[in-house]
Design an enzyme around this catalytic site. Sequence first.
Site, short mmCIF file in Angstrom:
data_model
loop_
_atom_site.label_atom_id
_atom_site.label_comp_id
_atom_site.label_asym_id
_atom_site.label_seq_id
_atom_site.Cartn_x
_atom_site.Cartn_y
_atom_site.Cartn_z
CB THR A 76 -0.91 0.00 1.25
OG1 THR A 76 -1.82 -1.09 1.16
CG2 THR A 76 -1.70 1.30 1.37
N GLY A 77 0.41 2.31 -0.66
CA GLY A 77 1.14 3.57 -0.67
C GLY A 77 1.43 4.03 -2.08
CG ASP A 90 4.18 -2.78 1.33
OD1 ASP A 90 3.84 -1.71 0.79
OD2 ASP A 90 3.64 -3.22 2.37
N GLY A 142 3.75 2.45 7.54
CA GLY A 142 2.48 2.84 8.12
C GLY A 142 2.08 4.26 7.87
N GLY A 182 0.64 5.26 5.39
CA GLY A 182 -0.70 5.15 4.82
C GLY A 182 -1.69 4.48 5.74
CD GLU A 237 1.67 -1.37 4.47
OE1 GLU A 237 1.59 -0.71 3.42
OE2 GLU A 237 2.17 -0.92 5.52
#
EC number: 5.3.1.6
Length: 240
Positions: A29-30, A85, A99, A101, A107
């Site tokens: 994520t991100g 990631d 973190g 996001g 994650e």
Amino acid sequence: MPDIDPAKLAASRAAIELVRDGMRLGLGTGSTASIMVRELAAKVKAEGLSLRCAATSKATAELAESLGLRIETLDQIGWLDLTIDGADEVDSELNLIKGGGGAHLREKIVAMASDRMVVIADPGKVVQQLGAFHLPVEVLAFGFEATQELLRRALDDLGLGGKPVRPRRRGGDLAVTDEGNYILDLALDVIPDAPALARALAAIPGVVEHGLFLGICDMAIIGRADGSTITLGAGGAEEV
């Protein structure tokens, strides 16, 4: 693609070269991970790959599915071959802060359920010592104030007293994670002993998970603006 950060794009393209047909993948994520997901979808379409993917957030799942990637739950897949990631900070020992996001709980679960975790980042995320980026701590809504006080006491015990513990907000309201929890951001500047801090945070009952990823990452691919990359791993740095 003028709107895409060339360093993040270079790291993303290098990482998806690790993807093979039939793999079970964890998708991060991100901002950097979203570039990777788009590049991965293009690779799958061009090469006709068959992949099973688990997403680390609702946002990543929605993006991946919109691009035609097959998203399943981690429990449906069972175990992953590779997770790709981003990171907010990465040091020379491949320890991370994640973190930014707000997805570090999922994650970390996905990364730990993988044979291999590869981080993609731009040069600004590489640090000598973790801590300049705020450390996210996901906490339960129940006992929120008490958990903040316990966090402050834990920081005092570690010689980090007086450092701000800030509830994360979005649009004036407390930010809520995909799991319905809150986030406390620790503005520590530097973390002298990351393992000790990780143990202290894990011992607080209201803490669900923190953004220290220690001994989890296997490789970091650092992209540069000219399209080249540097790979950080157990054998040191390798320029590509």
